[in-house]
Design a protein around this motif. Structure first.
Motif: not given
Length: 160
Positions: A110-112, A106-107, A46, A44, A76, A80, A78, A104
Motif C-alpha cells: 500500500r502506497c500513500r 507499507e509491507p 504505523i 499515520e 520491514t 518512507y 515501513a 509511505l
C-alpha cells in the motif's frame, strides 16, 4: 567503533532539524545512516516502536531520500520516502532540503502520499514538477521498492 554522523534536514521554510546517527555505509555521492527510535512514534497508523531501526538512504542528485524502518528481525515495518533536493554528503554530516511531500509504503505494498497540503502556494512551478515526478515514480513501483530496500538493508546489516 561506530562513526557518528549528523543528519540535517532543512524544511521549505528554512527550519532545521538535526539527528545524531551512526554511519553504516558511504561512497561517492551516497550514504546510509542508522538511527534508533528513542521512543514510540505513530506515523499515520504505523507504530514505530522504541528501538525500531531507521536506515536512512541518501544520494546526491536523486530527488528523494529513503528511510527503511525495520524490526529486530530486519523485517520491514515501513518504507518512507522524503521528496528532497540539495542533498550534500560530507565527512561528518548529511544535509538535505525537505520538499514537504512524502511517500509511505507499507509491507503489503500500500502506497500513500503524505503532506501535499504543506506545499506553499507560491512554490516555484519547476520545483512542483520535480516533486510530482518523484512522487509518481515512487508510487508506480511500491512492491519493487520494498524488495530492493529489503535486499539492501539485509546486505548492510549482516555484513562483517
Amino acid at each position: 567503533m561506530p562513526v557518528r554522523i549528523t543528519e540535517i534536514k532543512t524544511t521549505l521554510d528554512g527550519k532545521q532539524h538535526r539527528f545524531e546517527c551512526e554511519l553504516l555505509h558511504r561512497r561517492a555521492g551516497e550514504a546510509v545512516v542508522v538511527y534508533r527510535m528513542p521512543r514510540d512514534h505513530l506515523l499515520e497508523d504505523i507504530l514505530l516502536r522504541e528501538g525500531t531501526l531507521s536506515l536512512g538512504y541518501f544520494w546526491q542528485g536523486k530527488p528523494f531520500n529513503a528511510y527503511h524502518w525495520i524490526d529486530e528481525r530486519l523485517d520491514t515495518v515501513a518504507l518512507y520516502f522524503n521528496i528532497a533536493d540539495s542533498t550534500r554528503i560530507g565527512e561528518h554530516e548529511v544535509a538535505w532540503r525537505d520538499l514537504a511531500v512524502d511517500v509511505l509504503i507499507e509491507p503489503g505494498g500500500r502506497c500513500r502520499v503524505l503532506d501535499e497540503d504543506e506545499l506553499p502556494p507560491d512554490l516555484d512551478p519547476r520545483l512542483l514538477v520535480t516533486i510530482h515526478a518523484a512522487r509518481d515514480d515512487l508510487c508506480r513501483r511500491p512492491l519493487s521498492l520494498l524488495g530492493e530496500y529489503d535486499k539492501l538493508t539485509r546486505s548492510l546489516m549482516t555484513r562483517d
